[in-house]
Design an enzyme around this catalytic site. Structure first.
Site, PDB file in Angstrom:
ATOM      1  N   TYR A  61       0.834  -1.200   0.000  1.00  0.00           N
ATOM      2  CA  TYR A  61       0.000   0.000   0.000  1.00  0.00           C
ATOM      3  C   TYR A  61       0.870   1.253   0.000  1.00  0.00           C
ATOM      4  O   TYR A  61       1.598   1.507   0.960  1.00  0.00           O
ATOM      5  CB  TYR A  61      -0.929   0.034   1.220  1.00  0.00           C
ATOM      6  CG  TYR A  61      -1.865  -1.145   1.329  1.00  0.00           C
ATOM      7  CD1 TYR A  61      -2.363  -1.782   0.191  1.00  0.00           C
ATOM      8  CD2 TYR A  61      -2.259  -1.624   2.571  1.00  0.00           C
ATOM      9  CE1 TYR A  61      -3.223  -2.869   0.300  1.00  0.00           C
ATOM     10  CE2 TYR A  61      -3.133  -2.707   2.689  1.00  0.00           C
ATOM     11  CZ  TYR A  61      -3.605  -3.329   1.544  1.00  0.00           C
ATOM     12  OH  TYR A  61      -4.451  -4.397   1.649  1.00  0.00           O
ATOM     13  N   HIS A 126      -0.230 -11.993   0.918  1.00  0.00           N
ATOM     14  CA  HIS A 126      -1.085 -10.982   0.292  1.00  0.00           C
ATOM     15  C   HIS A 126      -1.496 -11.356  -1.141  1.00  0.00           C
ATOM     16  O   HIS A 126      -0.655 -11.461  -2.022  1.00  0.00           O
ATOM     17  CB  HIS A 126      -0.312  -9.653   0.280  1.00  0.00           C
ATOM     18  CG  HIS A 126      -1.162  -8.456  -0.018  1.00  0.00           C
ATOM     19  ND1 HIS A 126      -0.661  -7.172  -0.022  1.00  0.00           N
ATOM     20  CD2 HIS A 126      -2.480  -8.325  -0.308  1.00  0.00           C
ATOM     21  CE1 HIS A 126      -1.635  -6.317  -0.318  1.00  0.00           C
ATOM     22  NE2 HIS A 126      -2.743  -6.999  -0.495  1.00  0.00           N
TER      23      HIS A 126
END
Length: 321
Positions: A61, A126
């Site tokens: 992110y 992820h």
């Protein structure tokens, strides 16, 4: 004014109790527009003050910016480490995907440094559908178990969009190896397919976190970003539902949050936040739900509008360029 604390729910067999609303820190990485350090710190502080104890991030992110900002926010709280729960992720980076044992082992040290922490509570692979699921089972998860033994992480999780990746992995690892799954866009008004998986996850003793209750912007008055991978008919139906809510003086985002929060088998609903105002709105949705219950009438109308596109998903891998 006394702050009524959010409900806490047990996360599988971990012994952790998560606030029903979780703080998604991807926006702190300026993923959806610039966020100043002071706003980031203020939003983390307000979240904690209002009873949010679960904070989720990833090195992906904002190309590590989210972790750094969240680290600053948590440090500014000045409270004992056991008062909040932090999850971050591995395997997905700005440079691409790498679920190799060596990379994920380095990854935790990098993340801990950015977060200014000695350990994270949950460390998650992820978006595993982009890797080899065989590698996740045979290489990545054993590497994470070593990190658990070393005390750098407490629990192991997996995340991704297609639901079948969870059963694939959980059927192939020893019981109790994977503690948590984080699913997104599959428990909201327009798509509740995660529900079918909940009994299975319960038998495995796996905790469930559901992210993106607003379906990545579909269930908002502003509508989704241009890059949203949903079909035109799904976008259009959600827009109709949003307009219907607005005409009734209701907010579709609040309705969507409350829909997601009302399933007690989901420990926490993770939603992205980058301002004190957003934090307050999300907590208010949970507080009102606890006091007054769901708005059944508006929800029934919205479900009727969305019925033709119910449970329509999109292929994973259509990502923001």
């Amino acid at each position: 004014m006394a702050v009524s604390k959010l409900e806490l729910r047990a996360l599988g067999n971990t012994g952790l109790k998560l606030s029903t609303v979780g703080f998604g820190a991807s926006p702190l990485g300026s993923v959806f527009g610039p966020v100043s350090e002071s706003d980031a710190v203020a939003s983390v502080r307000e979240a904690f003050r209002l009873g949010i104890n679960f904070f989720d991030t990833s090195p992906y992110y904002g190309a590590t910016l989210s972790e750094k900002m969240l680290g600053k926010g948590l440090k500014a709280l000045g409270v004992p480490r056991n008062e909040y729960i932090v999850s971050t992720k591995c395997g997905r980076y700005r440079e691409g995907f790498d679920f190799g044992a060596e990379r994920v082992t380095e990854s935790i040290d990098e993340s801990l440094e950015r977060l200014q922490l000695d350990y994270v509570d949950i460390f998650q692979c992820h978006d595993i559908e982009f890797g080899s699921l065989g590698q996740i089972v045979n290489e990545t998860i054993p590497a994470l178990q070593k990190l658990k033994e070393a005390g750098k992480i407490r629990f192991i999780g997996i995340t991704g969009l297609p639901l079948d990746i969870f059963t694939y992995v959980l059927d192939r690892v020893p019981p109790g190896t994977v503690d948590v799954v984080l699913s997104y866009c599959h428990y909201s008004i327009n798509d509740s397919t995660l529900e079918d998986l909940l009994p299975y996850l319960k038998t495995k003793g796996v905790g469930v976190i559901s992210a993106s209750p607003l379906a990545m912007g579909l269930l908002t008055e502003f509508g989704p970003p241009e890059w949203h991978p949903a079909s035109p008919e799904l976008k259009s139906a959600c827009q109709d539902a949003a307009v219907y809510c607005k005409e009734k003086g209701k907010n579709i985002s609040k309705l969507a949050m409350q829909y997601s929060l009302s399933n007690k088998d989901i420990s926490s609903v993770l939603v992205g936040m980058n301002s004190v105002k957003q934090v307050e709105e999300n907590v208010a949705a949970a507080t009102e739900l606890a006091l007054f219950g769901k708005d059944h009438e508006t929800l029934a109308e919205v479900e009727a509008i969305l019925k033709p596109v119910k449970n329509q998903t999109w292929p994973s891998g259509i990502q923001r360029s």
